[in-house]
Motif scaffolding. Structure first.
Motif, short mmCIF file in Angstrom:
data_model
loop_
_atom_site.label_atom_id
_atom_site.label_comp_id
_atom_site.label_asym_id
_atom_site.label_seq_id
_atom_site.Cartn_x
_atom_site.Cartn_y
_atom_site.Cartn_z
N THR A 58 1.12 -0.94 -0.38
CA THR A 58 0.30 0.06 0.17
C THR A 58 0.88 1.61 -0.07
N LYS A 59 1.92 0.80 0.35
CA LYS A 59 3.26 1.98 0.16
C LYS A 59 4.43 2.12 -0.44
N LEU A 60 5.45 3.24 -1.08
CA LEU A 60 6.53 2.84 -1.67
C LEU A 60 7.17 3.94 -0.98
N GLU A 61 8.43 4.38 -0.43
CA GLU A 61 8.67 5.31 -0.54
C GLU A 61 10.80 4.55 -0.72
N ILE A 62 11.02 5.68 -1.72
CA ILE A 62 11.78 6.00 -2.96
C ILE A 62 12.88 7.21 -1.77
N ASN A 63 14.23 6.87 -1.41
CA ASN A 63 14.97 7.86 -1.27
C ASN A 63 16.26 8.06 -2.09
N PHE A 64 16.18 9.05 -2.34
CA PHE A 64 17.49 9.45 -2.99
C PHE A 64 18.74 10.14 -2.52
N LEU A 70 19.68 15.50 -7.32
CA LEU A 70 19.71 15.54 -9.05
C LEU A 70 18.63 16.68 -9.45
N SER A 71 18.88 17.03 -9.86
CA SER A 71 18.56 18.44 -10.21
C SER A 71 16.52 18.31 -10.67
N SER A 72 16.76 17.40 -11.68
CA SER A 72 15.12 17.20 -11.47
C SER A 72 14.63 16.03 -11.09
N LYS A 82 -1.16 8.02 -4.34
CA LYS A 82 -1.40 9.62 -3.81
C LYS A 82 -0.06 9.40 -4.48
N ILE A 83 1.18 10.70 -4.75
CA ILE A 83 1.85 10.99 -4.82
C ILE A 83 2.58 12.50 -3.92
N ALA A 84 3.01 12.04 -3.27
CA ALA A 84 4.26 13.31 -2.21
C ALA A 84 5.91 12.89 -2.47
N VAL A 85 6.15 14.47 -3.10
CA VAL A 85 7.78 14.87 -2.82
C VAL A 85 8.28 15.60 -2.20
N THR A 86 9.52 14.92 -1.33
CA THR A 86 10.18 15.69 -0.19
C THR A 86 11.11 16.20 -0.73
N LYS A 87 11.72 17.85 -0.69
CA LYS A 87 12.94 18.23 -1.28
C LYS A 87 13.67 18.88 0.12
N SER A 88 14.96 18.72 -0.13
CA SER A 88 15.75 18.68 1.28
C SER A 88 16.74 19.81 1.16
N LYS A 89 17.07 20.87 1.78
CA LYS A 89 18.74 21.90 1.80
C LYS A 89 19.77 20.66 0.85
N LEU A 90 20.66 21.97 -0.11
CA LEU A 90 21.14 20.60 -0.12
C LEU A 90 22.66 21.32 0.22
N ALA A 91 23.55 21.23 1.01
CA ALA A 91 25.07 21.02 1.18
C ALA A 91 25.42 22.13 0.72
N LYS A 92 25.67 22.19 -0.84
CA LYS A 92 26.39 22.50 -1.75
C LYS A 92 25.71 22.36 -3.13
N PRO A 93 24.67 24.15 -3.45
CA PRO A 93 24.04 24.37 -4.65
C PRO A 93 24.52 23.68 -5.46
N LEU A 94 23.52 22.99 -6.41
CA LEU A 94 23.73 22.59 -7.67
C LEU A 94 23.91 24.20 -8.59
N SER A 106 15.02 14.97 -2.33
CA SER A 106 15.06 13.93 -1.60
C SER A 106 14.78 12.19 -0.89
N LYS A 107 13.30 12.57 -1.45
CA LYS A 107 12.64 11.22 -1.35
C LYS A 107 10.93 11.21 -1.72
N VAL A 108 10.68 10.35 -2.15
CA VAL A 108 8.83 10.39 -2.95
C VAL A 108 8.86 9.20 -2.99
N THR A 109 7.36 9.35 -2.45
CA THR A 109 6.45 8.56 -1.22
C THR A 109 4.70 8.25 -2.40
#
Length: 251
Positions: A58-64, A70-72, A82-94, A106-109
């Motif tokens: 019933t649920k899948l989480e993919i951690n990047f 990845l910029s995209s 249902k899809i949820a996209v999680t973003k995180s701050k980068l230590a070094k900008p791309l 950083s994660k898609v659920t």
């Protein structure tokens, strides 16, 4: 042809497939649609089998990976999920295409809105990724699979060189070398290239049309001037004949 290929890929990616051979799909994996070339873009499918006889996934989480941001990351919508996209701050900008990117996915659920992946079936979860790293041969993802009975399976173990495959291996995307310094094979990059080529073709067609129009206009002008010249010449001849007759009558 291009539209039909994309439609076929989307139809296959969004479908649930009967799990015919259980050993071949024993864990969560990731495979590219075509090739995943270094420095390019690719559409990949996270393939998730249901390994339980008495529960649905019933649920899948993919951690990047945070060390290979990845910029995209663009997940494809799937009916019943249902899809949820999680973003995180980068230590070094791309820096991508001349602009700075300070955060990345950083994660898609994916969460099932219905029964999910039932026993005996497998589901594909397509995602467009880019730009792929240029200095690595693979990307390791970590997947977490949740069943309807609340059981959680963590596909997060990294395969060590020379060691046996772990019980719960993490999905690994193998990257191929870019051809002639340019990455080919992905739906996203091919679509962009096709759009650019179509634009160039349109410009060439417009230029050809304009040239033909100019040629037609020149031909028309030349024909008009020719007719006018003939009329003027005929009028001159007639005037000369008439003048000669008047002189003859006068004498």
């Amino acid at each position: 042809m291009k539209i039909s290929r994309l439609a076929a890929a989307a139809a296959v990616a969004g479908s649930t497939v009967l799990l015919v051979s259980a050993p071949a799909f024993a864990h969560v994996t990731v495979q590219p649609e075509g090739t995943a070339a270094k420095g390019g873009y690719a559409v990949v499918d996270f393939r998730v089998p249901n390994e339980r006889d008495n529960a649905s996934t019933t649920k899948l989480e993919i951690n990047f990976p945070t060390d290979q941001p990845l910029s995209s990351v663009l997940p494809q919508q799937i009916p019943g999920w249902k899809i949820a996209v999680t973003k995180s701050k980068l230590a070094k900008p791309l820096e991508v295409h001349g602009r700075q990117i300070s955060e990345a996915v950083s994660k898609v659920t994916w969460t099932a809105e219905g029964k999910g992946i039932q026993p005996g079936f497998i589901q594909q979860f397509p995602v467009s990724l880019g730009m792929l790293p240029e200095d690595s041969d693979e990307i390791v993802f970590k997947a977490i699979q949740t069943y309807s009975n609340k059981e959680v399976v963590r596909w997060i173990e990294v395969q060590q060189k020379g060691a046996e495959e772990p019980d719960n291996p993490a999905p690994v995307l193998a990257l191929s070398d870019a051809e002639d310094g340019h990455a080919h094979g992905s739906t996203a990059s091919t679509a962009a290239e096709d759009s650019h080529e179509d634009s160039d073709d349109a410009k060439a067609a417009s230029a050809t049309t304009e040239a033909a129009s100019d040629t037609d206009s020149s031909d028309t002008t030349a024909r008009v001037l020719g007719v006018v010249g003939i009329v003027i010449g005929a009028a001159g001849v007639a005037y000369g004949v008439l003048a000669g007759r008047r002189r003859a009558d006068a004498s």
